[in-house]
Design an enzyme around this catalytic site. Structure first.
Site, PDB file in Angstrom:
ATOM      1  N   ARG A   1       0.931  -1.237  -0.055  1.00  0.00           N
ATOM      2  CA  ARG A   1      -0.185   0.094   0.009  1.00  0.00           C
ATOM      3  C   ARG A   1       1.026   1.249  -0.148  1.00  0.00           C
ATOM      4  O   ARG A   1       0.236   2.249  -0.464  1.00  0.00           O
ATOM      5  CB  ARG A   1      -1.125  -0.057   1.172  1.00  0.00           C
ATOM      6  CG  ARG A   1      -1.994  -1.145   0.983  1.00  0.00           C
ATOM      7  CD  ARG A   1      -3.098  -0.851   2.048  1.00  0.00           C
ATOM      8  NE  ARG A   1      -2.516  -1.201   3.185  1.00  0.00           N
ATOM      9  CZ  ARG A   1      -2.738  -1.822   4.402  1.00  0.00           C
ATOM     10  NH1 ARG A   1      -3.710  -2.904   4.239  1.00  0.00           N
ATOM     11  NH2 ARG A   1      -2.052  -1.885   5.493  1.00  0.00           N
TER      12      ARG A   1
ATOM     13  N   GLU B   1       4.113  -9.661  14.247  1.00  0.00           N
ATOM     14  CA  GLU B   1       2.924 -10.389  15.323  1.00  0.00           C
ATOM     15  C   GLU B   1       2.944 -11.651  15.143  1.00  0.00           C
ATOM     16  O   GLU B   1       3.002 -12.618  15.951  1.00  0.00           O
ATOM     17  CB  GLU B   1       1.881  -9.616  15.505  1.00  0.00           C
ATOM     18  CG  GLU B   1       1.097 -10.004  16.762  1.00  0.00           C
ATOM     19  CD  GLU B   1      -0.293  -9.181  16.758  1.00  0.00           C
ATOM     20  OE1 GLU B   1      -0.963  -9.765  17.383  1.00  0.00           O
ATOM     21  OE2 GLU B   1      -0.445  -8.080  16.055  1.00  0.00           O
TER      22      GLU B   1
END
Length: 172
Positions: free
Chosen positions: A60, A97
């Site tokens: 993005r 994560e």
């Protein structure tokens, strides 16, 4: 205009997992005037930083990076995920994560000493931005700023970026 831009970023509760509020930029991209305002605002932040090059992070970040670099009249360097660039590359792996990822940059893509603004859509935990800064340095650039469309303040991503200048159009 930043308040207006914020209105075009939709919260998506419990995505990608329960308890997470994803910030969807799709409505912003679908609204030409809002997207133009975001690009203009980010380009102004890049210009103020004194950057001579924009380094945009896959994927993005490419949407904004291309438009911002064009508006600012600066070259854009791609920072891609592993295996997407040909040639002589620098790479860095970093923790996520849910595991690990690797980013790459072409070694010879920037002028030595290029003053680089690292650009991405979201500053969350700062891991991708910090890894990108390491890549830019290895490739001979000097990171002068980080520019993001939005920051998720509670995740304290700025803390991972040290004393670097960080600018965001909106925060949540």
């Amino acid at each position: 205009m930043s308040a207006n831009i914020k209105e075009f970023i939709a919260p998506v509760p419990d995505f990608p997992k329960p308890g997470i509020v994803f910030r969807d930029i799709s409505p912003l991209l679908a609204a030409p005037a809002a997207f133009k305002a975001a690009v203009h605002g980010m380009a102004e932040l890049v210009r103020r930083s004194g950057a001579t090059t924009v380094a945009a992070v896959e994927s993005r970040g490419f949407i904004f990076g291309t438009a911002v670099a064009l508006e600012a009249g600066l070259p854009m360097v791609l920072v891609r995920k592993q295996g997407k660039l040909p040639g002589d590359l620098e790479q860095v792996s970093y923790g996520l994560e849910y595991g690990k990822d690797t980013l790459e940059i072409k070694r010879d893509i920037m002028s030595p000493g290029a003053r680089v603004a690292i650009l991405d859509d979201v500053l969350a935990t700062g891991g991708t931005a910090a890894a990108t800064a390491e890549l830019v340095s290895r490739a001979g650039g000097e990171v002068v700023s980080f520019v993001f469309l939005l920051e998720i303040v509670g995740l304290q991503g700025r803390d991972r970026l040290g004393d670097s200048k960080v600018a965001c159009l909106v925060s949540f």
